[in-house]
Scaffold this motif. Structure first.
Motif, PDB file in Angstrom:
ATOM      1  N   ALA A  45      37.839   2.623  71.393  1.00 40.91           N
ATOM      2  CA  ALA A  45      36.910   1.905  70.332  1.00 40.91           C
ATOM      3  C   ALA A  45      35.922   0.982  70.993  1.00 40.91           C
ATOM      4  O   ALA A  45      34.986   0.890  70.622  1.00 40.91           O
ATOM      5  N   THR A  46      36.645   0.273  71.803  1.00 45.20           N
ATOM      6  CA  THR A  46      35.979  -0.586  72.910  1.00 45.20           C
ATOM      7  C   THR A  46      34.715  -0.088  73.412  1.00 45.20           C
ATOM      8  O   THR A  46      33.564  -0.437  73.468  1.00 45.20           O
ATOM      9  N   LEU A  47      35.119   0.908  74.350  1.00 44.53           N
ATOM     10  CA  LEU A  47      33.996   1.542  75.047  1.00 44.53           C
ATOM     11  C   LEU A  47      32.886   2.204  74.415  1.00 44.53           C
ATOM     12  O   LEU A  47      31.743   2.334  74.662  1.00 44.53           O
ATOM     13  N   ALA A  48      33.223   2.789  73.125  1.00 41.22           N
ATOM     14  CA  ALA A  48      32.422   3.622  72.410  1.00 41.22           C
ATOM     15  C   ALA A  48      31.189   2.818  71.950  1.00 41.22           C
ATOM     16  O   ALA A  48      30.291   3.282  71.871  1.00 41.22           O
ATOM     17  N   THR A  49      31.458   1.554  71.627  1.00 37.40           N
ATOM     18  CA  THR A  49      30.535   0.780  71.046  1.00 37.40           C
ATOM     19  C   THR A  49      29.460   0.392  72.002  1.00 37.40           C
ATOM     20  O   THR A  49      28.292  -0.286  71.731  1.00 37.40           O
ATOM     21  N   LEU A  50      29.707   0.326  73.464  1.00 38.42           N
ATOM     22  CA  LEU A  50      28.901   0.289  74.424  1.00 38.42           C
ATOM     23  C   LEU A  50      28.298   1.293  74.939  1.00 38.42           C
ATOM     24  O   LEU A  50      27.429   1.232  75.992  1.00 38.42           O
ATOM     25  N   ASP A  51      28.545   2.429  74.732  1.00 37.84           N
ATOM     26  CA  ASP A  51      28.037   3.909  75.211  1.00 37.84           C
ATOM     27  C   ASP A  51      26.688   3.891  75.025  1.00 37.84           C
ATOM     28  O   ASP A  51      26.200   3.821  73.919  1.00 37.84           O
ATOM     29  N   GLY A  52      25.987   4.162  75.872  1.00 36.33           N
ATOM     30  CA  GLY A  52      24.515   4.487  76.163  1.00 36.33           C
ATOM     31  C   GLY A  52      23.599   3.148  76.302  1.00 36.33           C
ATOM     32  O   GLY A  52      22.441   2.995  76.404  1.00 36.33           O
ATOM     33  N   LEU A  53      24.466   2.055  76.472  1.00 38.61           N
ATOM     34  CA  LEU A  53      23.837   0.662  76.428  1.00 38.61           C
ATOM     35  C   LEU A  53      23.493   0.264  77.910  1.00 38.61           C
ATOM     36  O   LEU A  53      22.627  -0.440  78.221  1.00 38.61           O
ATOM     37  N   ALA A  54      24.304   1.112  78.842  1.00 36.43           N
ATOM     38  CA  ALA A  54      24.122   0.751  80.199  1.00 36.43           C
ATOM     39  C   ALA A  54      25.145   2.068  80.856  1.00 36.43           C
ATOM     40  O   ALA A  54      25.443   2.581  80.264  1.00 36.43           O
ATOM     41  N   ASP A  55      24.699   1.919  82.523  1.00 35.56           N
ATOM     42  CA  ASP A  55      25.389   2.775  83.081  1.00 35.56           C
ATOM     43  C   ASP A  55      27.025   2.668  82.973  1.00 35.56           C
ATOM     44  O   ASP A  55      27.103   1.441  82.591  1.00 35.56           O
ATOM     45  N   VAL A  56      27.515   3.639  83.204  1.00 35.24           N
ATOM     46  CA  VAL A  56      28.992   3.614  82.766  1.00 35.24           C
ATOM     47  C   VAL A  56      29.797   2.594  83.738  1.00 35.24           C
ATOM     48  O   VAL A  56      30.571   1.794  83.286  1.00 35.24           O
ATOM     49  N   ASP A  57      29.189   2.143  85.189  1.00 33.79           N
ATOM     50  CA  ASP A  57      29.890   1.177  85.917  1.00 33.79           C
ATOM     51  C   ASP A  57      29.641  -0.276  85.389  1.00 33.79           C
ATOM     52  O   ASP A  57      30.568  -1.072  85.191  1.00 33.79           O
ATOM     53  N   THR A  58      28.609  -0.368  84.731  1.00 33.70           N
ATOM     54  CA  THR A  58      28.091  -1.652  84.116  1.00 33.70           C
ATOM     55  C   THR A  58      28.871  -1.905  83.094  1.00 33.70           C
ATOM     56  O   THR A  58      29.457  -2.920  82.654  1.00 33.70           O
ATOM     57  N   MET A  97      31.840  -0.868  82.236  1.00 31.09           N
ATOM     58  CA  MET A  97      33.314  -1.113  82.474  1.00 31.09           C
ATOM     59  C   MET A  97      33.155  -2.734  83.149  1.00 31.09           C
ATOM     60  O   MET A  97      34.375  -3.096  82.713  1.00 31.09           O
ATOM     61  N   ARG A  98      32.345  -2.825  83.786  1.00 32.54           N
ATOM     62  CA  ARG A  98      32.426  -4.414  84.526  1.00 32.54           C
ATOM     63  C   ARG A  98      32.143  -5.264  83.226  1.00 32.54           C
ATOM     64  O   ARG A  98      32.802  -6.442  83.156  1.00 32.54           O
ATOM     65  N   ALA A  99      31.230  -4.931  82.300  1.00 32.45           N
ATOM     66  CA  ALA A  99      31.298  -5.843  81.136  1.00 32.45           C
ATOM     67  C   ALA A  99      32.624  -5.994  80.284  1.00 32.45           C
ATOM     68  O   ALA A  99      33.011  -7.025  79.836  1.00 32.45           O
ATOM     69  N   VAL A 100      33.216  -4.643  79.998  1.00 34.46           N
ATOM     70  CA  VAL A 100      34.551  -4.936  79.272  1.00 34.46           C
ATOM     71  C   VAL A 100      35.638  -5.622  80.232  1.00 34.46           C
ATOM     72  O   VAL A 100      36.489  -6.711  79.502  1.00 34.46           O
ATOM     73  N   GLU A 101      35.748  -5.259  81.477  1.00 36.12           N
ATOM     74  CA  GLU A 101      36.523  -6.246  82.344  1.00 36.12           C
ATOM     75  C   GLU A 101      36.268  -7.633  82.130  1.00 36.12           C
ATOM     76  O   GLU A 101      37.069  -8.608  82.352  1.00 36.12           O
ATOM     77  N   THR A 102      34.925  -8.071  82.220  1.00 32.82           N
ATOM     78  CA  THR A 102      34.467  -9.516  82.124  1.00 32.82           C
ATOM     79  C   THR A 102      34.928 -10.018  80.867  1.00 32.82           C
ATOM     80  O   THR A 102      35.752 -11.410  80.942  1.00 32.82           O
ATOM     81  N   VAL A 103      34.918  -9.548  79.741  1.00 35.01           N
ATOM     82  CA  VAL A 103      34.982 -10.176  78.515  1.00 35.01           C
ATOM     83  C   VAL A 103      36.563 -10.242  78.455  1.00 35.01           C
ATOM     84  O   VAL A 103      37.348 -11.196  78.007  1.00 35.01           O
ATOM     85  N   SER A 104      37.247  -9.199  78.906  1.00 35.05           N
ATOM     86  CA  SER A 104      38.904  -9.066  78.836  1.00 35.05           C
ATOM     87  C   SER A 104      39.512 -10.301  79.703  1.00 35.05           C
ATOM     88  O   SER A 104      40.343 -10.810  79.490  1.00 35.05           O
ATOM     89  N   ALA A 105      38.701 -10.354  80.917  1.00 35.52           N
ATOM     90  CA  ALA A 105      39.243 -11.457  81.808  1.00 35.52           C
ATOM     91  C   ALA A 105      39.177 -13.009  81.181  1.00 35.52           C
ATOM     92  O   ALA A 105      40.118 -13.537  81.608  1.00 35.52           O
ATOM     93  N   TYR A 106      38.124 -13.164  80.374  1.00 39.02           N
ATOM     94  CA  TYR A 106      37.835 -14.370  79.564  1.00 39.02           C
ATOM     95  C   TYR A 106      38.981 -14.469  78.716  1.00 39.02           C
ATOM     96  O   TYR A 106      39.648 -15.308  78.924  1.00 39.02           O
ATOM     97  N   PHE A 107      39.203 -13.494  77.592  1.00 38.51           N
ATOM     98  CA  PHE A 107      40.194 -13.833  76.842  1.00 38.51           C
ATOM     99  C   PHE A 107      41.562 -13.785  77.116  1.00 38.51           C
ATOM    100  O   PHE A 107      42.299 -14.573  76.537  1.00 38.51           O
ATOM    101  N   ILE A 108      41.861 -13.085  78.045  1.00 41.44           N
ATOM    102  CA  ILE A 108      43.233 -12.854  78.575  1.00 41.44           C
ATOM    103  C   ILE A 108      43.627 -14.392  79.207  1.00 41.44           C
ATOM    104  O   ILE A 108      44.675 -14.955  78.902  1.00 41.44           O
ATOM    105  N   GLY A 109      42.530 -15.046  79.916  1.00 45.75           N
ATOM    106  CA  GLY A 109      42.874 -16.102  80.537  1.00 45.75           C
ATOM    107  C   GLY A 109      42.882 -17.285  79.453  1.00 45.75           C
ATOM    108  O   GLY A 109      43.737 -18.340  79.496  1.00 45.75           O
TER     109      GLY A 109
END
Length: 230
Positions: free
Chosen positions: A125-138, A140-152
């Motif tokens: 569900a998370t990746l689906a909302t970002l699909d088409g907004l950037a290349d797949v690597d970007t 993935m890094r976007a989701v990892e960055t947000v996750s790193a923030y809220f987990i910390g």
């Protein structure tokens, strides 16, 4: 083979299944943290022999994996926002709310990806909302960055809650108790930036801090989202 790939044994002689086992384990963890969870204690909670649980779960780690996946069912929103910012914001806040209900969750976030059905549904569900907004690597890094923030942020808030219980001091009580020491140290002139923060900064609650930091991270992510070339 993962725990989700193995077929459950027949529920005899006493009715039993993984759902009951996981529910009992979560109840124990909610009461006393992960250290309160063991297959022996779960078996006692269910009034069955400990060896019977090994027909359903091989290790404590598998039990933890099942517990985390069960909580992911609470994190997954019923109606997925169409806007990517709102989707990531909802993911962060629902994860925080789940961790406040199940404090032990903070200890199990941030490791290897959750592979259970609910965990995979949250990721999808998370990746689906970002699909088409950037290349797949970007993406993935976007989701990892947000996750790193809220987990910390969740882990920091959890650590503060545990410190409050361990010491019997609220945040305000601790600040008052530490005040004389901090005042003496700041008076030395060795910590001017810290002194400015202490004297002029605004003290906010955990939710406000969480929300503000999340918005800043989402702003930074937005600057990196460039639709891929056709």
């Amino acid at each position: 083979m993962t725990v989700w790939d193995r077929t459950e044994p027949p529920p005899r002689p006493v009715p039993l299944d993984r759902e009951q086992i996981v529910a009992a384990a979560i109840a124990l963890a909610d009461e006393g943290g992960l250290e309160a969870v063991s297959l022996r204690k779960v078996a006692a909670r269910l009034d069955v022999g400990p060896m019977r649980l090994y027909r359903y779960i091989s290790t404590k780690q598998e039990l933890f994996d099942l517990m985390v996946d069960e909580v992911h069912a609470e994190i997954l929103p019923e109606d997925q926002p169409g806007d990517w910012r709102e989707a990531l914001r909802v993911l962060a806040h629902r994860t925080r709310q789940a961790a406040l209900r199940h404090e032990w969750l903070a200890d199990l976030l941030g490791g290897r990806p959750a592979l259970g059905p609910h965990g995979l549904a949250v990721t999808e569900a998370t990746l689906a909302t970002l699909d088409g907004l950037a290349d797949v690597d970007t993406v993935m890094r976007a989701v990892e960055t947000v996750s790193a923030y809220f987990i910390g942020a969740i882990r920091r808030e959890t650590a503060n809650l545990r410190a409050e219980r361990a010491t019997g001091l609220t945040k305000r009580d601790w600040q008052r108790a530490s005040g004389p020491h901090v005042t003496r140290m700041l008076a030395t002139g060795r910590f001017p930036a810290l002194a400015k923060a202490v004297h002029d900064g605004t003290d906010v609650d955990a939710e406000t801090s969480f929300t503000t930091g999340l918005d800043w991270v989402l702003d930074a992510v937005a600057a990196k989202l460039t639709p891929p070339s056709a």
